[in-house]
Design an enzyme around this catalytic site. Structure first.
Site, PDB file in Angstrom:
ATOM      1  N   GLY A  37       0.795  -1.234   0.000  1.00 43.35           N
ATOM      2  CA  GLY A  37       0.000   0.000   0.000  1.00 43.35           C
ATOM      3  C   GLY A  37       0.823   1.278   0.000  1.00 43.35           C
ATOM      4  O   GLY A  37       0.283   2.379   0.076  1.00 43.35           O
ATOM      5  N   SER A 125       9.705  -6.703  -1.089  1.00 44.17           N
ATOM      6  CA  SER A 125      11.118  -7.101  -0.882  1.00 44.17           C
ATOM      7  C   SER A 125      11.617  -6.610   0.477  1.00 44.17           C
ATOM      8  O   SER A 125      12.475  -5.752   0.559  1.00 44.17           O
ATOM      9  CB  SER A 125      12.010  -6.610  -2.031  1.00 44.17           C
ATOM     10  OG  SER A 125      11.762  -5.284  -2.413  1.00 44.17           O
TER      11      SER A 125
HETATM   12  N1  LIG Z   1       1.665 -11.895   4.358  1.00 45.75           N
HETATM   13  C1  LIG Z   1       1.741 -10.945   3.409  1.00 45.75           C
HETATM   14  N2  LIG Z   1       2.646  -9.939   3.534  1.00 45.75           N
HETATM   15  C2  LIG Z   1       2.711  -8.997   2.575  1.00 45.75           C
HETATM   16  N3  LIG Z   1       1.933  -8.965   1.463  1.00 45.75           N
HETATM   17  C3  LIG Z   1       1.023  -9.947   1.305  1.00 45.75           C
HETATM   18  C4  LIG Z   1       0.884 -10.978   2.257  1.00 45.75           C
HETATM   19  N4  LIG Z   1      -0.102 -11.805   1.845  1.00 45.75           N
HETATM   20  C5  LIG Z   1      -0.546 -11.344   0.671  1.00 45.75           C
HETATM   21  N5  LIG Z   1       0.119 -10.218   0.339  1.00 45.75           N
HETATM   22  C6  LIG Z   1      -0.094  -9.502  -0.935  1.00 45.75           C
HETATM   23  O1  LIG Z   1       1.041  -9.801  -1.728  1.00 45.75           O
HETATM   24  C7  LIG Z   1       1.669  -8.617  -2.206  1.00 45.75           C
HETATM   25  C8  LIG Z   1       3.169  -8.600  -1.887  1.00 45.75           C
HETATM   26  O2  LIG Z   1       3.846  -9.504  -2.719  1.00 45.75           O
HETATM   27  P1  LIG Z   1       5.400  -9.312  -2.968  1.00 45.75           P
HETATM   28  O3  LIG Z   1       5.761 -10.350  -3.962  1.00 45.75           O
HETATM   29  O4  LIG Z   1       5.673  -7.900  -3.307  1.00 45.75           O
HETATM   30  O5  LIG Z   1       6.006  -9.652  -1.531  1.00 45.75           O
HETATM   31  S1  LIG Z   1       7.518  -9.939  -1.128  1.00 45.75           S
HETATM   32  O6  LIG Z   1       8.383  -8.997  -1.885  1.00 45.75           O
HETATM   33  O7  LIG Z   1       7.841 -11.322  -1.495  1.00 45.75           O
HETATM   34  O8  LIG Z   1       7.596  -9.725   0.310  1.00 45.75           O
HETATM   35  C9  LIG Z   1       1.028  -7.456  -1.480  1.00 45.75           C
HETATM   36  O9  LIG Z   1       0.760  -6.540  -2.501  1.00 45.75           O
HETATM   37  P2  LIG Z   1       1.157  -4.988  -2.457  1.00 45.75           P
HETATM   38  O10 LIG Z   1       0.100  -4.416  -1.584  1.00 45.75           O
HETATM   39  O11 LIG Z   1       1.019  -4.579  -3.873  1.00 45.75           O
HETATM   40  O12 LIG Z   1       2.539  -4.802  -1.946  1.00 45.75           O
HETATM   41  C10 LIG Z   1      -0.209  -8.017  -0.835  1.00 45.75           C
HETATM   42  O13 LIG Z   1      -1.338  -7.698  -1.617  1.00 45.75           O
HETATM   43  N1  LIG Z   2       1.572   9.060  -4.107  1.00 48.01           N
HETATM   44  C1  LIG Z   2       0.365   8.667  -3.704  1.00 48.01           C
HETATM   45  N2  LIG Z   2      -0.452   9.533  -3.038  1.00 48.01           N
HETATM   46  C2  LIG Z   2      -1.675   9.116  -2.613  1.00 48.01           C
HETATM   47  N3  LIG Z   2      -2.195   7.885  -2.805  1.00 48.01           N
HETATM   48  C3  LIG Z   2      -1.428   6.989  -3.444  1.00 48.01           C
HETATM   49  C4  LIG Z   2      -0.127   7.339  -3.937  1.00 48.01           C
HETATM   50  N4  LIG Z   2       0.407   6.254  -4.543  1.00 48.01           N
HETATM   51  C5  LIG Z   2      -0.529   5.281  -4.437  1.00 48.01           C
HETATM   52  N5  LIG Z   2      -1.631   5.725  -3.796  1.00 48.01           N
HETATM   53  C6  LIG Z   2      -2.823   4.921  -3.468  1.00 48.01           C
HETATM   54  O1  LIG Z   2      -2.436   4.020  -2.443  1.00 48.01           O
HETATM   55  C7  LIG Z   2      -2.990   2.731  -2.648  1.00 48.01           C
HETATM   56  C8  LIG Z   2      -1.868   1.689  -2.729  1.00 48.01           C
HETATM   57  O2  LIG Z   2      -1.074   1.951  -3.859  1.00 48.01           O
HETATM   58  P1  LIG Z   2      -0.294   0.791  -4.630  1.00 48.01           P
HETATM   59  O3  LIG Z   2       0.437   1.438  -5.735  1.00 48.01           O
HETATM   60  O4  LIG Z   2      -1.224  -0.317  -4.964  1.00 48.01           O
HETATM   61  O5  LIG Z   2       0.717   0.333  -3.492  1.00 48.01           O
HETATM   62  P2  LIG Z   2       1.661  -0.957  -3.415  1.00 48.01           P
HETATM   63  O6  LIG Z   2       1.932  -1.408  -4.819  1.00 48.01           O
HETATM   64  O7  LIG Z   2       2.906  -0.459  -2.735  1.00 48.01           O
HETATM   65  O8  LIG Z   2       0.923  -1.953  -2.606  1.00 48.01           O
HETATM   66  C9  LIG Z   2      -3.836   2.835  -3.925  1.00 48.01           C
HETATM   67  O9  LIG Z   2      -5.185   3.019  -3.538  1.00 48.01           O
HETATM   68  C10 LIG Z   2      -3.287   4.052  -4.633  1.00 48.01           C
HETATM   69  O10 LIG Z   2      -4.277   4.704  -5.388  1.00 48.01           O
END
Ligand SMILES: Nc1ncnc2c1ncn2[C@@H]1O[C@H](COP(=O)(O)OS(=O)(=O)O)[C@@H](OP(=O)(O)O)[C@H]1O
Ligand SMILES: Nc1ncnc2c1ncn2[C@@H]1O[C@H](COP(=O)(O)OP(=O)(O)O)[C@@H](O)[C@H]1O
Length: 220
Positions: A37, A125
């Site tokens: 996020g 990561s």
């Molecule tokens: N336990 C746990 N911890 C963190 N994230 C979780 C987990 N389970 C599911 N997810 C979802 O998987 C996305 C992260 O995957 P990644 O491949 O980026 O993770 S990692 O780099 O291997 O730690 C992450 O997506 P992003 O929100 O886009 O980062 C989550 O939606």
């Molecule tokens: N610079 C920013 N300012 C405000 N909201 C953001 C910004 N970047 C992303 N968001 C919002 O935050 C949420 C998570 O973004 P996302 O790109 O999916 O994060 P991640 O890939 O790190 O999980 C989404 O709802 C997105 O619209």
């Protein structure tokens, strides 16, 4: 001697330098790291769009997407490949599974980079050692680590997939930032404050950095 070491590296006829000359820019890996996020995917996509508009060759590797294909989960592989295969190759979120996730992604990103493409990766990561290994596997200067530095409370408020809520409720274990660690980079090439600035502002910061580093040609 194990059979698997009888594999030799092939030099390609079209060199990386040839490809970079054709493309008009260098290849590199832009490695976005940060909490779930934090804004990694959003930034990767805005960068991809802005760079593509300028004729720059890019490729995006994104956490959720890669975990549907190359790094599919045990559950997904069980359906298509059966129990034994899934148990062996499926990836979840334990430290060792995250390590393998990042190792594979690092190898793919490196292939893009060697093809003269700018690879944009968006993965949590969380472990320094995994990111360091990817950096060390590449030529000096190819790995550009960008810390998407959004505070946990902001990420948790955004919670676009409702995962923080589940993690707080104890329904999702080992969630990064809640009951699993996130090790912030100690010396990243760039830190961006994605809690305070728009994705477009952040992308401009990254592009300015790439121009300063002469990875991209200057704008006219
Ligand atoms: N336990 C746990 N911890 C963190 N994230 C979780 C987990 N389970 C599911 N997810 C979802 O998987 C996305 C992260 O995957 P990644 O491949 O980026 O993770 S990692 O780099 O291997 O730690 C992450 O997506 P992003 O929100 O886009 O980062 C989550 O939606
Ligand atoms: N610079 C920013 N300012 C405000 N909201 C953001 C910004 N970047 C992303 N968001 C919002 O935050 C949420 C998570 O973004 P996302 O790109 O999916 O994060 P991640 O890939 O790190 O999980 C989404 O709802 C997105 O619209």
């Amino acid at each position: 001697m194990a059979n698997d070491i009888h594999v030799t590296w092939h030099e390609h006829r079209v060199s990386r330098e040839d490809r970079e000359r054709l493309n008009g820019h260098r290849g590199c890996v832009i490695w976005l790291t940060g909490l779930s996020g934090s804004g990694k995917s959003t930034l990767a996509n805005v960068l991809d769009h802005l760079l593509s508009e300028r004729g720059i060759k890019t490729a995006v590797l994104d956490g959720d997407n890669v975990r549907h294909g190359l790094n599919a989960s045990t559950g997904m592989l069980r359906e298509t490949h059966g129990e034994e295969f899934a148990a062996r190759f499926g990836l979840g979120f334990t430290a060792i599974d995250r390590e393998e996730n990042i190792r594979r992604i690092g190898a793919v990103a490196q292939l893009f980079c060697e093809a003269g493409i700018i690879a944009l990766t968006a993965f949590i990561s969380p472990y320094r050692i995994d990111r360091r290994r990817v950096r060390q596997s590449m030529r000096e200067g190819d790995f550009i680590e960008i810390f998407v530095d959004t505070p946990l409370d902001v990420c948790e408020q955004r919670d676009p997939k409702g995962l923080y809520k589940k993690a707080r409720a104890g329904e999702l274990k080992h969630f990064t930032g809640i009951d699993d660690p996130y090790e912030a980079p100690e010396a990243p090439e760039l830190v961006v404050q994605a809690g305070e600035r728009t994705p477009e502002e952040l992308a401009d910061e990254v592009i300015a950095y790439l121009i300063r580093r002469q990875i991209l040609p200057p704008t006219d």
